[in-house]
Design a protein around this motif. Structure first.
Motif, PDB file in Angstrom:
ATOM      1  N   SER A 122      -6.818  22.993 -16.999  1.00 19.08           N
ATOM      2  CA  SER A 122      -7.020  21.863 -17.844  1.00 19.08           C
ATOM      3  C   SER A 122      -7.568  20.830 -17.022  1.00 19.08           C
ATOM      4  CB  SER A 122      -5.584  21.492 -18.046  1.00 19.08           C
ATOM      5  OG  SER A 122      -5.378  20.321 -18.535  1.00 19.08           O
ATOM      6  N   LYS A 123      -8.551  19.916 -17.485  1.00 16.09           N
ATOM      7  CA  LYS A 123      -9.133  19.120 -16.764  1.00 16.09           C
ATOM      8  C   LYS A 123      -7.861  17.914 -16.198  1.00 16.09           C
ATOM      9  CE  LYS A 123     -13.870  18.901 -18.568  1.00 16.09           C
ATOM     10  NZ  LYS A 123     -14.764  18.315 -19.413  1.00 16.09           N
ATOM     11  N   LEU A 124      -6.919  17.494 -17.164  1.00 13.62           N
ATOM     12  CA  LEU A 124      -5.965  16.561 -16.807  1.00 13.62           C
ATOM     13  C   LEU A 124      -5.307  17.104 -15.511  1.00 13.62           C
ATOM     14  CD1 LEU A 124      -4.231  14.136 -17.353  1.00 13.62           C
ATOM     15  CD2 LEU A 124      -2.793  15.458 -18.974  1.00 13.62           C
ATOM     16  N   ILE A 125      -4.803  18.419 -15.432  1.00 12.11           N
ATOM     17  CA  ILE A 125      -4.055  19.107 -14.364  1.00 12.11           C
ATOM     18  C   ILE A 125      -4.783  18.779 -13.054  1.00 12.11           C
ATOM     19  CG2 ILE A 125      -3.022  20.941 -13.470  1.00 12.11           C
ATOM     20  CD1 ILE A 125      -1.381  19.499 -15.668  1.00 12.11           C
ATOM     21  N   ILE A 126      -6.192  18.989 -13.185  1.00 14.89           N
ATOM     22  CA  ILE A 126      -7.019  18.957 -12.057  1.00 14.89           C
ATOM     23  C   ILE A 126      -6.913  17.406 -11.365  1.00 14.89           C
ATOM     24  CG2 ILE A 126      -9.416  19.275 -11.286  1.00 14.89           C
ATOM     25  CD1 ILE A 126      -9.764  21.590 -13.031  1.00 14.89           C
ATOM     26  N   LEU A 173       2.276  14.236  -8.590  1.00 15.46           N
ATOM     27  CA  LEU A 173       2.991  15.543  -8.519  1.00 15.46           C
ATOM     28  C   LEU A 173       3.929  15.811  -9.445  1.00 15.46           C
ATOM     29  CD1 LEU A 173       3.325  18.024  -6.487  1.00 15.46           C
ATOM     30  CD2 LEU A 173       4.979  16.398  -5.208  1.00 15.46           C
ATOM     31  N   GLN A 174       4.969  15.085 -10.133  1.00 16.49           N
ATOM     32  CA  GLN A 174       5.897  15.303 -10.985  1.00 16.49           C
ATOM     33  C   GLN A 174       5.215  15.717 -11.943  1.00 16.49           C
ATOM     34  OE1 GLN A 174       8.704  15.410 -10.158  1.00 16.49           O
ATOM     35  NE2 GLN A 174       9.656  15.864 -12.190  1.00 16.49           N
ATOM     36  N   TRP A 201       0.718  -1.060  -0.024  1.00 18.21           N
ATOM     37  CA  TRP A 201      -0.055   0.011   0.009  1.00 18.21           C
ATOM     38  C   TRP A 201       0.844   1.092  -0.059  1.00 18.21           C
ATOM     39  CZ3 TRP A 201      -4.726   0.471  -1.365  1.00 18.21           C
ATOM     40  CH2 TRP A 201      -5.650  -0.727  -1.327  1.00 18.21           C
ATOM     41  N   GLY A 202       2.053   1.127   0.641  1.00 17.24           N
ATOM     42  CA  GLY A 202       2.948   2.387   0.931  1.00 17.24           C
ATOM     43  C   GLY A 202       3.515   2.670  -0.820  1.00 17.24           C
ATOM     44  N   ILE A 203       3.741   1.394  -1.242  1.00 14.67           N
ATOM     45  CA  ILE A 203       4.272   1.518  -2.633  1.00 14.67           C
ATOM     46  C   ILE A 203       3.387   2.164  -3.696  1.00 14.67           C
ATOM     47  CG2 ILE A 203       5.476   0.354  -4.597  1.00 14.67           C
ATOM     48  CD1 ILE A 203       6.480  -1.658  -2.464  1.00 14.67           C
ATOM     49  N   ALA A 204       2.144   1.526  -3.318  1.00 14.50           N
ATOM     50  CA  ALA A 204       1.092   1.937  -4.497  1.00 14.50           C
ATOM     51  C   ALA A 204       0.720   3.615  -4.208  1.00 14.50           C
ATOM     52  CB  ALA A 204      -0.162   1.464  -4.170  1.00 14.50           C
ATOM     53  N   ALA A 205       0.899   4.143  -3.059  1.00 14.83           N
ATOM     54  CA  ALA A 205       0.576   5.617  -2.561  1.00 14.83           C
ATOM     55  C   ALA A 205       1.575   6.388  -3.269  1.00 14.83           C
ATOM     56  CB  ALA A 205       0.188   5.454  -1.176  1.00 14.83           C
ATOM     57  N   LEU A 206       2.764   5.879  -2.971  1.00 18.09           N
ATOM     58  CA  LEU A 206       4.297   6.690  -3.474  1.00 18.09           C
ATOM     59  C   LEU A 206       3.910   6.707  -5.030  1.00 18.09           C
ATOM     60  CD1 LEU A 206       6.975   7.682  -2.802  1.00 18.09           C
ATOM     61  CD2 LEU A 206       7.797   5.701  -3.171  1.00 18.09           C
ATOM     62  N   VAL A 207       3.756   5.846  -5.683  1.00 25.51           N
ATOM     63  CA  VAL A 207       3.735   5.403  -6.956  1.00 25.51           C
ATOM     64  C   VAL A 207       2.751   6.900  -7.617  1.00 25.51           C
ATOM     65  CG1 VAL A 207       3.199   4.454  -9.217  1.00 25.51           C
ATOM     66  CG2 VAL A 207       4.590   3.538  -7.416  1.00 25.51           C
ATOM     67  N   ILE A 237      -5.536  16.104  -7.874  1.00 32.93           N
ATOM     68  CA  ILE A 237      -6.445  15.425  -6.773  1.00 32.93           C
ATOM     69  C   ILE A 237      -5.772  14.297  -6.541  1.00 32.93           C
ATOM     70  CG2 ILE A 237      -8.543  14.261  -6.388  1.00 32.93           C
ATOM     71  CD1 ILE A 237      -9.835  16.402  -8.212  1.00 32.93           C
ATOM     72  N   LEU A 238      -5.157  13.502  -7.522  1.00 32.49           N
ATOM     73  CA  LEU A 238      -4.439  12.258  -7.402  1.00 32.49           C
ATOM     74  C   LEU A 238      -3.179  12.377  -6.356  1.00 32.49           C
ATOM     75  CD1 LEU A 238      -4.703  10.401 -10.717  1.00 32.49           C
ATOM     76  CD2 LEU A 238      -5.681   9.862  -8.461  1.00 32.49           C
ATOM     77  N   ALA A 239      -2.392  13.558  -6.817  1.00 30.13           N
ATOM     78  CA  ALA A 239      -1.235  13.979  -6.080  1.00 30.13           C
ATOM     79  C   ALA A 239      -1.407  14.259  -4.572  1.00 30.13           C
ATOM     80  CB  ALA A 239      -0.617  15.089  -6.525  1.00 30.13           C
TER      81      ALA A 239
END
Length: 525
Positions: free
Chosen positions: A235-239, A220-221, A208-214, A243-245
């Motif tokens: 941009s919808k993609l950036i939004i 974020l990157q 779970w830690g690995i998945a959250a990091l990825v 959120i995912l970041a």
């Protein structure tokens, strides 16, 4: 006593020690060169592979994303597979991916292999520092950090220069092929000389830690790399990525602070010096990558310099940095306060940014940029060793790998965050300055009227009709305003870097170091 002696770590000596040092430093430099070597070849890649500029930008973004994801995992993966096995496998992966990048026949094939190359390359950076710490005895740790720091600074600096030379004289594929002979030699030396047994894991793997990091760090990157190109939150993609970041990083922090066997042990940040040192490494990365971005763009776009001329002016400062790394190692070992060295180093970097802000004009020549570059070299030379020593001081065993991976990730993240800030700042300041300057072009301004009249007269004298000459003169005036706006904005970009560094500098005073204390890392296994 025998039992105690047997438990003490053993360090390398003689030729073996220096072969390991050359191997890991070469790998770290190779990885860092590849973070910036593609930047100068994007137009050639786009033309050769029939791609758009936006598609070609993913060649840079894919490498950065995989880099930033894998670096904090290196401590965990090194323990699981063994330092020697993991480091050697990473070199092989990086080398094979480099060949496939150069051999790619389509843009998305190249992007895919760049992502894989970044997975191998990111491991080389963080693991290289850990291997050096385990190779040198505690009393020589600052020497090891100095050598590693010289590579850290040289890599991003050499990337655009080497990339420009290879692209201009051969083809873009050679910016990847050049890694192959170096990678083969490094893999052989790594397998033969580097030690590192597997560490038995206690408990389950933190999937779970690995998945959250990825998800979190990868998103974020991507946000930082693509934000300005897509006009940020329009941009919808950036939004979605934002959120995912936030969700991924939030889950990652909670998970790593509560898991029994975290993949990235954020609990090392409970050590005040680790937290402060990592923050300073973040600022260091921001200063390096932003200055390497602004200077070449400015001199090549507005002064017409080629890649070779640009690079030759950078090299003296980079060499000074490399030489000062060793000097700083000796100073720290003698008990000179790292706080004083860090304050001086960041002070010199801030001075460099201020001077660049004042001297970055269209009338600037080599001398105007050379001596500020030398000042920058001095500044960087006084930052890395004290910051790295501060971060790793007093740590033992697994904590060293965790702190090293975390601080290296934050240094690269500092570069990404800084580039996003500076790129956005410069772009928006260009529009502001253009509007300000346009206000001076009017019938009520004698200077602009005279300029317009002179250009129109010259064009009429060259055979253009009065109407054509007037339209062309307006175009010349508009182009001149655009260039002036950009020059002012890029010069302000230098000042912005200095302001950010000045804002982070007070963190130095939060570190806990007794007067005369020599920072040494003991008990490394």
């Amino acid at each position: 006593m025998a039992a105690i002696a047997g438990a003490m770590p053993t360090y390398e000596v003689g030729a073996r020690k220096w072969l390991i040092t050359i191997t890991v430093i070469t790998c770290a430099i190779m990885e860092l060169i590849d973070t910036s070597i593609v930047n100068v070849a994007t137009r050639q890649i786009a033309g050769n592979l029939g791609a758009t500029v936006e598609e070609t930008a993913w060649v840079i973004t894919a490498y950065a994303i995989s880099n930033i994801i894998i670096i904090p995992l290196t401590g965990f993966l090194g323990d699981v597979f063994g330092r020697k096995n993991y480091f050697t496998a990473s070199i092989i992966l990086f080398t094979v991916a480099s060949f496939m990048c150069g051999f790619s026949g389509s843009i998305w094939t190249l992007v895919a292999w760049r992502f894989i190359q970044g997975i191998g390359g990111g491991a080389l950076l963080a693991t290289a520092q850990t291997v050096l710490v385990e190779t040198f005895p505690p009393e020589e740790l600052d020497k090891a950090n100095g050598i590693f720091g010289a590579g850290i600074v040289m890599g991003p600096t050499l990337g655009p220069v080497l990339g420009g030379y290879l692209t201009d004289n051969y083809s873009w594929s050679w910016i990847f092929y050049i890694n192959i002979p170096i990678g083969i030699a490094a893999a052989i030396l790594s397998w033969k000389f580097i030690k590192g047994a597997k560490t038995k894991l206690v408990g389950k793997v933190d999937y779970w830690g690995i998945a959250a990091l990825v998800v979190g760090i990868g998103s974020l990157q991507m946000l930082l790399e693509e934000g300005e190109r897509k006009d940020w939150f329009s941009s919808k993609l950036i939004i979605i990525v934002a959120i995912l970041a936030v969700a991924g990083i939030g889950l990652f922090i909670v998970r790593e602070l509560t898991a029994k066997n975290p993949v990235v042990d954020l609990r090392v940040l409970r050590f005040r010096n680790v937290a402060v040192g990592s923050a300073l490494r973040f600022a260091f990365g921001l200063a390096i990558y932003c200055s390497v971005f602004l200077y070449p763009v400015f001199v090549q776009s507005f002064l017409g310099w080629n890649a070779t001329r640009t690079g030759l002016l950078i090299l003296p400062g980079a060499l000074i940095t490399g030489m000062l790394m060793g000097v700083n190692g000796a100073l720290v070992k003698k008990g000179i306060s790292p706080k004083a060295l860090l304050l001086f180093g960041f002070g010199m970097v801030i001075l460099y940014e201020y001077l660049s802000y004042r001297l970055a004009t269209q009338a600037a020549g080599e001398w105007d940029f050379l001596w500020p570059q030398l000042i920058r070299g001095v500044g960087f030379g006084f930052i890395f060793v004290p910051a790295a020593s501060l971060t790793l001081a007093g740590l033992k065993g697994k904590d060293i790998g965790q702190a090293s991976g975390l601080s290296n990730m934050l240094q690269l993240l500092g570069g990404s965050v800084g580039l996003a800030i500076i790129n956005t700042y410069v772009t928006r300041r260009i529009a502001v300055h253009y509007n300000d300057l346009m206000g001076n072009v009017s019938f009520y301004n004698p200077a602009s009227n005279e300029r317009m009249y002179n250009i129109t007269s010259q064009l009429i004298a060259s055979g253009k009709s009065p109407e054509q000459a007037k339209q062309m003169a307006m175009g010349v005036m508009n182009g001149s305003l655009s260039v002036q706006s950009a020059v002012i904005s890029y010069s302000e970009g230098f000042m912005m870097i200095g302001i950010i560094c000045a804002a982070i500098l007070p963190l130095v005073f939060l570190s806990k170091i007794k007067k005369g204390e020599s920072l040494e890392v003991g008990g490394v296994h």
